[in-house]
Scaffold this motif. Structure first.
Motif, PDB file in Angstrom:
ATOM      1  N   GLU A  69       1.309  -1.036  -0.054  1.00 21.44           N
ATOM      2  CA  GLU A  69       0.326  -0.016  -0.565  1.00 21.44           C
ATOM      3  C   GLU A  69       0.331   0.843  -0.252  1.00 21.44           C
ATOM      4  OE1 GLU A  69      -3.551   2.125   2.540  1.00 21.44           O
ATOM      5  OE2 GLU A  69      -2.917   0.198   2.977  1.00 21.44           O
ATOM      6  N   ARG A  70       1.906   1.599   1.177  1.00 23.56           N
ATOM      7  CA  ARG A  70       2.471   2.364   1.077  1.00 23.56           C
ATOM      8  C   ARG A  70       3.280   2.590  -0.600  1.00 23.56           C
ATOM      9  NH1 ARG A  70       4.601   0.579   5.725  1.00 23.56           N
ATOM     10  NH2 ARG A  70       6.291  -1.360   4.254  1.00 23.56           N
TER      11      ARG A  70
ATOM     12  N   GLY B 190       1.342   4.230  -3.286  1.00 20.39           N
ATOM     13  CA  GLY B 190       0.892   5.383  -2.197  1.00 20.39           C
ATOM     14  C   GLY B 190       1.741   6.525  -3.343  1.00 20.39           C
TER      15      GLY B 190
END
Length: 438
Positions: free
Chosen positions: A42-43, A46
């Motif tokens: 998820e990082r 992003g």
């Protein structure tokens, strides 16, 4: 410099690996693949730009982000069960000087997520290993930092002879077998190495042509710059530090930004000895120095008593032409001006953009031109480069006026009208934005 372990976005487990990597900068590190979990993915998602180019599947970041949690959970399961497959790279060609092009690989959004997650872990592992002379694609370091160190090195007379080197098609020439051997010295996790291998051994779709290169890393991949740094760390940086430096009589200084590097020497005999073996060292790892762009030359600061004439010749480094110049008080110091080829390319690009978009509203044109100019000025507006910056802005004003004037046969855009327009839509000013010296 911001160390990886100081980044607030890091997970606690990654912070522990960062601390372990700093404590033992030479030893192997285990259990790295387990760090590629759903939060890490998820990082990684992003960090992808909103306007990132789409890969062969045509899926944008916004489209991939729909139902993101489920997609990242599925991706994580495929990574763990060894079912993940990197899709083919879409190749695009970016124009270069002299009519040449630079091939850039565009990965799918999912593959960019994996590359970003792998890079986050590898960055933590390798930052304590890399030497201070390496600046490219490292956290908290920039090309301006390299130029500042270079300026100080010349100004303080640390070196008087220089090797300027250029590696031909560096990223396409990396020997993958040797790269994996280098990675194994630090990454003692076969699952992690397998993930990296998936990002290396990928097909390339160039228009309708499909190929599977056996060497190199794909330019455009977010993982390639880090892998390129690892390769040159062992090929060049560590070799110079551990094998070459002990055999020299005088000082030596390496400044490297990715595959662009210079080596400074205090003594001519040391410089000639290294120049004699540098090409052989590169060939041993499948790399080749460009014969016309690699040279050894004197570059000592002129004597303070030399008030007439010019200093030694010039050379190019990181988009600038480096030369010796006299300050207003008559003292010699390093000067950095935009390379003529880079300046010409910037003017031609602006001219082409103004021609193709001359029918857009003036407000829209002004916003786009301002973004383009600020991008250029944020890099090239350094001390002593005012003449080239002012020349660029002068030519941009003339090109914009030229194409606004050709928008209509009825209404003429005179210089008086254009100057009034610039009062409402001003272009950036030629101010120093980056201080290379105090």
């Amino acid at each position: 410099m911001t160390l990886p372990s100081q980044r607030p976005s890091m997970s606690p487990r990654l912070l522990k690996v960062a601390e372990r990597a700093k404590r033992d900068p030479k030893g192997p590190i285990l259990s790295l693949a387990s760090l590629i979990d759903e939060p890490a993915l998820e990082r990684a998602y992003g960090r992808i730009r909103k306007d990132a180019a789409v890969g062969v599947d045509g899926v944008s970041k916004e489209q991939y982000g729909q139902n993101l949690t489920a997609k990242l959970r599925d991706l994580h399961e495929r990574l763990k069960s060894k079912r993940y497959r990197h899709q083919a790279i879409r190749r695009v060609h970016i124009p270069k000087e002299g009519g040449k092009t630079r091939p850039i690989g565009v990965s799918t959004i999912e593959d960019k997520v994996v590359q970003n997650a792998l890079r986050e872990v590898l960055e933590v592992v390798y930052e304590p290993v890399f030497y201070d002379g390496s600046y490219g694609f490292r956290p908290g370091r920039s090309a301006h930092d390299a130029l500042r160190v270079f300026d100080r090195m010349l100004h303080e007379r640390e070196v008087s002879w220089m090797i300027e080197a250029d590696i031909q098609s560096y990223f396409d020439s990396i020997d993958r077998t040797k790269l994996k051997e280098m990675l194994r010295q630090r990454v003692a996790d076969e699952s992690m190495l397998r993930h990296i291998g998936k990002c290396l051994h990928v097909g390339v779709l160039d228009g309708a042509d499909y190929s599977e290169p056996e060497e190199g890393t794909v330019q455009g991949s977010t993982l390639s710059p880090l892998l390129g740094n690892v390769y040159l760390h062992y090929v060049l940086d560590d070799w110079l530090e551990t094998e070459v430096r002990p055999r020299l009589r005088g000082r030596m200084r390496l400044i490297r930004y990715a595959d662009d590097f210079v080596i400074g020497f205090q003594l001519e005999e040391d410089a000639r000895r290294v120049m004699a073996v540098l090409g052989k060292r590169m060939r041993r790892f499948g790399l080749k120095l460009h014969p016309d762009k690699t040279r050894l030359f004197p570059f000592a600061r002129p004597s303070k008593w030399q008030r007439r004439g010019k200093g030694p010749g010039s050379f190019d480094f990181l988009g600038f032409t480096v030369h010796w110049r006299r300050s207003p008080k008559g003292f010699w110091r390093p000067g950095f001006v935009t390379r003529k080829a880079r300046q010409r390319r910037a003017v031609m690009a602006i001219d082409d953009w103004c021609r193709r978009h001359r029918h857009l509203p003036v407000k829209t044109q002004h916003a786009a031109l301002t973004r383009k100019l600020n991008g250029h000025l944020n890099y090239f507006s350094v001390n002593g480069n005012g003449e080239r910056v002012r020349a660029l802005l002068y030519y941009v004003r003339r090109r914009w006026h030229k194409w606004l004037r050709r928008r209509s046969q009825r209404t003429r855009m005179t210089w008086a009208r254009f100057n009034d327009l610039l009062k409402v839509f001003p272009l950036p000013k030629p101010t120093v934005r980056v201080q290379l010296w105090a």
